[in-house]
Design a protein around this motif. Structure first.
Motif, mmCIF file in Angstrom:
data_model
loop_
_atom_site.group_PDB
_atom_site.id
_atom_site.type_symbol
_atom_site.label_atom_id
_atom_site.label_comp_id
_atom_site.label_asym_id
_atom_site.label_seq_id
_atom_site.Cartn_x
_atom_site.Cartn_y
_atom_site.Cartn_z
ATOM 1 N N SER A 87 0.824 -1.211 0.000
ATOM 2 C CA SER A 87 0.000 0.000 0.000
ATOM 3 C C SER A 87 0.854 1.254 0.000
ATOM 4 O O SER A 87 0.534 2.246 -0.666
ATOM 5 C CB SER A 87 -0.927 -0.001 1.215
ATOM 6 O OG SER A 87 -0.183 -0.123 2.424
ATOM 7 N N MET A 129 -8.385 5.284 -2.561
ATOM 8 C CA MET A 129 -7.485 4.368 -3.277
ATOM 9 C C MET A 129 -7.950 4.124 -4.705
ATOM 10 O O MET A 129 -7.141 3.961 -5.614
ATOM 11 C CB MET A 129 -7.375 3.042 -2.523
ATOM 12 C CG MET A 129 -6.672 3.150 -1.194
ATOM 13 S SD MET A 129 -6.505 1.533 -0.397
ATOM 14 C CE MET A 129 -5.794 2.032 1.183
ATOM 15 N N VAL A 186 -2.680 4.166 4.330
ATOM 16 C CA VAL A 186 -1.899 3.022 3.851
ATOM 17 C C VAL A 186 -0.912 2.460 4.865
ATOM 18 O O VAL A 186 -0.334 1.396 4.634
ATOM 19 C CB VAL A 186 -1.124 3.396 2.562
ATOM 20 C CG1 VAL A 186 -2.078 3.831 1.470
ATOM 21 C CG2 VAL A 186 -0.068 4.486 2.839
ATOM 22 N N TRP A 233 -3.017 0.261 -7.030
ATOM 23 C CA TRP A 233 -4.099 0.631 -6.122
ATOM 24 C C TRP A 233 -5.203 -0.421 -6.046
ATOM 25 O O TRP A 233 -5.761 -0.673 -4.973
ATOM 26 C CB TRP A 233 -4.701 1.974 -6.540
ATOM 27 C CG TRP A 233 -3.901 3.165 -6.122
ATOM 28 C CD1 TRP A 233 -3.448 4.176 -6.925
ATOM 29 C CD2 TRP A 233 -3.464 3.500 -4.798
ATOM 30 N NE1 TRP A 233 -2.746 5.103 -6.198
ATOM 31 C CE2 TRP A 233 -2.744 4.706 -4.883
ATOM 32 C CE3 TRP A 233 -3.599 2.887 -3.551
ATOM 33 C CZ2 TRP A 233 -2.179 5.324 -3.776
ATOM 34 C CZ3 TRP A 233 -3.030 3.492 -2.439
ATOM 35 C CH2 TRP A 233 -2.334 4.685 -2.566
ATOM 36 N N VAL A 236 -4.432 -3.291 -3.591
ATOM 37 C CA VAL A 236 -4.429 -2.772 -2.225
ATOM 38 C C VAL A 236 -5.852 -2.501 -1.755
ATOM 39 O O VAL A 236 -6.244 -2.830 -0.632
ATOM 40 C CB VAL A 236 -3.575 -1.492 -2.138
ATOM 41 C CG1 VAL A 236 -3.758 -0.814 -0.790
ATOM 42 C CG2 VAL A 236 -2.112 -1.808 -2.380
ATOM 43 N N CYS A 255 -8.016 -4.052 1.417
ATOM 44 C CA CYS A 255 -8.543 -3.181 2.481
ATOM 45 C C CYS A 255 -10.054 -3.242 2.595
ATOM 46 O O CYS A 255 -10.610 -3.155 3.689
ATOM 47 C CB CYS A 255 -8.108 -1.732 2.223
ATOM 48 S SG CYS A 255 -6.333 -1.476 2.384
#
Length: 405
Positions: free
Chosen positions: A222, A282, A333, A393, A396, A400
């Motif tokens: 991240s 993100m 991040v 992105w 990641v 998340c």
């Protein structure tokens, strides 16, 4: 980070939800003060002329020494933040800024002294900026972090329409001494502001032994995504430094683009700041890179100032959302113990972009012209944006959020 952890952090810092509005106002004012300190020295050349210092090379060193010291000290000053705590480093940096800016005012025609104090101002300003941004990314909850950076980043632009015009007026109306003491005045303002912050902003740094290492920082996918994203985004931002050359080549007025960009950027950050809390940061980061790069590419085809201004509006759309979005991502991040290093490196990458971009455009323009240079750079950045989203992105974001956005 879930709400329970955020509330725990808020309790550790001594900040309740009721005080966040006041806290964000203080962040805004502190950023205004530190950027005013930097921006009033844009007009240092006409002040130095009063002492007969007109050599462009000497003036270049005096102006550039601040930015060189500020840029290359950023990865180092974070060590002071971690060792002595955020509150101590903010107060210490504000004190050094006050002393060094007064040193510039008292140096008179002494070039070595002006250089010496400018370097110290650059280091102290870097420490101040890293400290205050670290405090913000740690203290403000996820739910309002985006809007907080939108509002606070408007404070970074505000000196361009307040402090700089005042400095210009003082110089052009025969008040050079009043002009040169603007630096110490805004430094004193920043000192009063940081003293008002609660001392437990230290985040228990004396109790928290492990602030992590740079190897831990770069092991996080991240964080790597943020660094690459901010590099490309900042490069589009830094192209503004060379826009005057493009405008001159096309017979256009650079301010038509720059003013439109600044106006919309400030409008978004002051009146549409809540969007930064609702938008998936993100998932949107790469799209901001696309918008700013497209605006730069299209402006090379502008045949009049109206089209140039419209391109500036489009650029301002990407910049108004993209700049605070990337700053807020520094808190998204990384875990709290790594955020000082991440914040420091984010500012370092931004500064490097502003250092290298004019050099690259300058060399390319010598080979081709400004139009070709802008098209090449903005085109390459635009082509890179989808890859930044898909390969950096998006994975990641999936981790998340647990979806495939």
């Amino acid at each position: 980070m879930n709400r329970q952890v955020q509330e725990s952090i808020g309790e550790d810092i001594g900040v309740s939800m009721k005080t966040y509005r006041l806290l964000i106002f203080k962040f805004f004012t502190a950023n205004f003060a530190i950027m005013s300190l930097s921006n009033v020295y844009y007009l240092l050349a006409p002040y130095l002329k009063m002492y007969g210092i007109v050599d462009p090379g000497v003036i270049g060193w005096i102006l550039g020494s601040y930015y060189a010291a500020s840029t290359f000290s950023r990865p180092l000053v974070v060590r002071l933040v971690e060792k002595y705590g955020i509150y101590a480093t903010m107060v210490g940096a504000a004190c050094v800024n006050l002393i060094s800016s007064a040193g510039v005012a008292l140096a008179g025609p002494s070039i070595p002294l002006v250089l010496f104090w400018r370097i110290f101002t650059g280091i102290a300003s870097s420490l101040f900026l890293v400290s205050i941004t670290t405090y913000q990314v740690i203290s403000v909850p996820d739910e309002i972090r985006g809007s907080s950076f939108a509002i606070v980043s408007a404070g970074c632009i505000a000196p361009l329409v307040t402090a700089v015009p005042l400095a210009d007026w003082l110089l052009h109306h025969g008040h050079p001494i009043a002009y040169i003491w603007l630096g110490p005045v805004v430094s004193l303002l920043s000192l009063f502001l940081v003293i008002s912050f609660q001392k437990d902003v230290d985040l228990g740094s004396k109790k928290q032994q492990d602030w992590g290492s740079y190897s831990e920082v770069f092991r996080l996918a991240s964080v790597r995504a943020l660094f690459i994203s901010i590099l490309f985004f900042s490069f589009t931002d830094a192209c503004i430094l060379s826009l005057a050359g493009l405008a001159m080549e096309k017979g256009l007025v650079a301010s038509s683009f720059i003013s439109a960009n600044a106006a919309l950027s400030v409008f978004i950050r002051l009146f549409l700041f809540r969007h930064l809390d609702r938008l998936p940061r993100m998932k949107m980061a790469a799209s901001m890179i696309s918008i700013t790069s497209v605006a730069l590419f299209l402006c090379t085809f502008a045949g009049n100032n109206l089209i140039f201004m419209i391109c500036g509006i489009l650029f301002g759309l990407g910049m108004g959302y993209g700049f605070p979005m990337h700053l807020a991502l520094a808190g998204d991040v990384a875990p709290p113990n790594l955020r000082p290093k991440v914040t420091s490196l984010v500012w370092f990458i931004m500064a490097l972009s502003f250092f290298f971009c004019p050099l690259i455009i300058g060399y390319l323009s010598a080979l081709f012209d400004y139009q070709a240079s802008f098209r090449l750079i903005s085109g390459l950045i635009f082509l890179a944006a989808p890859f930044i989203h898909i390969y950096l992105w998006k994975p990641v974001s999936m981790v998340c959020t647990g979806d495939e956005g």
